[in-house]
Write an enzyme that holds these catalytic residues in place. Structure first.
Site, PDB file in Angstrom:
ATOM      1  N   ASP A 292       1.786   3.717  -2.842  1.00 10.93           N
ATOM      2  CA  ASP A 292       1.317   2.385  -3.160  1.00 10.93           C
ATOM      3  C   ASP A 292       0.304   2.448  -4.305  1.00 10.93           C
ATOM      4  O   ASP A 292      -0.536   3.352  -4.360  1.00 10.93           O
ATOM      5  CB  ASP A 292       0.676   1.765  -1.911  1.00 10.93           C
ATOM      6  N   GLU A 339       5.156   2.902  -6.715  1.00 16.26           N
ATOM      7  CA  GLU A 339       4.925   1.456  -6.798  1.00 16.26           C
ATOM      8  C   GLU A 339       4.139   1.195  -8.081  1.00 16.26           C
ATOM      9  O   GLU A 339       2.919   1.367  -8.119  1.00 16.26           O
ATOM     10  CB  GLU A 339       4.174   0.969  -5.559  1.00 16.26           C
ATOM     11  N   ASP A 393       4.145  -8.047   0.144  1.00 17.70           N
ATOM     12  CA  ASP A 393       3.153  -8.952  -0.428  1.00 17.70           C
ATOM     13  C   ASP A 393       3.770 -10.228  -0.997  1.00 17.70           C
ATOM     14  O   ASP A 393       3.046 -11.068  -1.542  1.00 17.70           O
ATOM     15  CB  ASP A 393       2.376  -8.251  -1.557  1.00 17.70           C
TER      16      ASP A 393
END
Length: 510
Positions: A292, A339, A393
């Site tokens: 991430d 990501e 998200d």
């Protein structure tokens, strides 16, 4: 990576009668559903124990498992609990939302009962488990025992001798908190016993698990308390600057995460041993690791400690290939996803290119620019990436339709040829499935199509996140057949025979 597809669904989103999704029957049934639907990847959110705010990205440990995910019915089958004890507890009033307050109040007392009954019975197995995890388990168990002792306050508010880990203080604490240390050790034994069994079953179906590794760890964690030298902290254990991201399309103030920043010079001097140990822990949980906020390896946003927003931060250079090269070299058999979302930056593009890791593209972002310049448009998609309808998200497709600007919706309809006969969500999923990306991942909610389907997280908000749960019975055979047919149509099934059979099925409109 072969051409394939997968589904994103957090473990907590599975249905269960005990307030939150677990590693029990519903998880096995979901694995069967994925197999029937022709999916070869199950993407999860971080599995660590959560604290205030319930975010899986703010865990007490980068190694430990969340006690909430331990299945209580499996414990009852193992003789550690009774059905009457499970039924006597209240788990919340809404089966479509996790009530974390109810889970917190009711789950730990039951796990204490299980420990009281199983500690002696399982002592040899627990001892073997503890020996295998000696690098992190004793420190985590002590950390949690002390948090409980000090009213769950952050470790910066503990007495100075314990906060600063003076040897005589730690020795005293281990003796005084022995029973609690045993409890947290046994809970981790139960978690990993259930997880290892579930993962083995998922893998036996030809499905790989994608796990999320947050780039940062929580300030209030066993990781920071035990290894303060790896972080930018002052002599009292407080951060000098903290993590976040600058203002963007999610938030005009940016996002102030508050995580401590790494001391990359100290880490490099140590050969990045801290990161090697961390990824080794993730490799025991997952088949594929999504890093991430990968852009933080190229450059990271540092915000002075005490700021109330992230606006007054500044960019600092990250470790780049010094770290990424160590991780890919140390774990050659582990797959990584980077990501790399956010405002394009040359240093991030360069790092991704040199590393060779697949980045990410998001279909919902493709239509923000009505002039057709977005790199996320399906025809701009490259093979070495993972294409998503949206991440955890983002809103699922159906509610996204009502939230997005009209110009973007018009562009999407024109670009993809969306029409009432096929259906909006079906057309959007088609757009993602047909890209050249080796892996396509959708949220399960995208296939359900209901307007009120739950969103997992809204960045920049503190309430109402990480709560979405599936209603029992929504994972039907008809839905699996529909997903399999679409998967086959765009060449993402695992073998040609299945592709030919499934591609002859008519498209279902649910």
């Amino acid at each position: 990576m072969e051409r394939a597809s997968g589904i994103l669904l957090p473990l907590f989103s599975l249905p269960s009668p005990y307030g939150i999704g677990t590693m029990g029957r519903a998880a096995y049934e979901f694995a069967d559903f994925l197999h029937a639907a022709g999916q070869r990847y199950w993407q999860l959110l971080p599995l660590g124990p959560t604290g205030y705010g319930d975010s899986p990205y703010q865990s007490f440990s980068t190694y430990a498992g969340n006690p909430y995910f331990i299945d209580l019915e499996l414990l009852a089958e193992d003789g550690l609990l009774t059905q009457a004890e499970l039924s006597a507890r209240e788990w919340g009033n809404d089966p479509r939302r996790v009530d974390y307050g109810a889970v917190y109040e009711n789950r730990l007392p039951l796990l204490r009962l299980a420990k009281a009954r199983g500690w002696q019975r399982d002592r040899d197995a627990v001892a073997a488990f503890a020996a295998q995890n000696a690098a992190w388990l004793p420190g985590y168990a002590l950390f949690m025992a002390l948090k409980e002792r000090f009213g769950m306050k952050p470790w910066q508010q503990w007495p100075e001798d314990i906060r600063l880990r003076r040897p005589e203080a730690l020795k005293r604490c281990r003796a005084e908190a022995q029973e609690e240390i045993e409890f947290y050790t046994y809970v981790q034994f139960l978690f990993f016993r259930q997880w290892n069994a579930l993962k083995a079953y998922v893998n036996s179906l030809g499905i790989r698990i994608i796990g999320d590794v947050p780039i940062y760890v929580a300030m209030d964690s066993a990781d920071v308390w035990a290894e303060r030298a790896m972080f930018q902290l002052d002599s009292h254990g407080f951060p000098t600057e903290v993590a976040g991201v600058p203002p963007d399309y999610f938030s005009a103030d940016g996002q102030l995460w508050g995580n401590p920043l790494y001391d990359y010079e100290a880490m490099k001097h140590d050969g990045f041993g801290w990161w090697i140990r961390r990824i080794d822990g993730a490799a025991r949980l997952y088949d594929v690791v999504r890093i991430d906020h990968f852009r933080g390896f190229a450059a990271y946003w540092a915000v002075p400690y005490g700021e109330t927003t992230a606006k007054n931060g500044h960019w600092m250079p990250g470790p780049g290939m010094d770290l990424v090269g160590v991780l890919t070299g140390w774990f050659p058999n582990l797959s990584f996803i980077a990501e790399d979302l956010g405002t394009p930056a040359p240093e991030v593009t360069a790092l991704l290119s040199v590393s060779g890791l697949p980045g990410m593209r998001v279909l919902e972002f493709a239509f923000d620019n009505p002039q057709g310049q977005s790199p996320y448009l399906p025809h701009r998609c490259i093979e070495n990436c993972v294409y998503y309808t949206g991440t955890h998200d983002n809103a699922p497709l159906s509610p996204w339709r009502s939230e997005v600007e009209p110009e973007a919706l018009t562009f999407a309809a024109q670009y993809l040829g969306l029409n009432p006969q096929e259906g909006f969500c079906a057309g959007m999923l088609r757009g993602g499935m047909m890209t050249s990306a080796k892996l396509f991942v959708s949220q399960l909610q995208d296939w359900l199509e209901a307007e009120d389907v739950g969103r997992i997280n809204t960045p920049g908000t503190a309430q109402g996140n990480w709560q979405f749960r599936l209603s029992p019975g929504v994972l039907s055979d008809e839905l699996a057949a529909h997903i399999r047919a679409v998967t086959a149509r765009y060449g993402r099934l695992p073998d040609c025979a299945a592709l030919k059979a499934a591609s002859s099925q008519p498209m279902l409109h649910l």
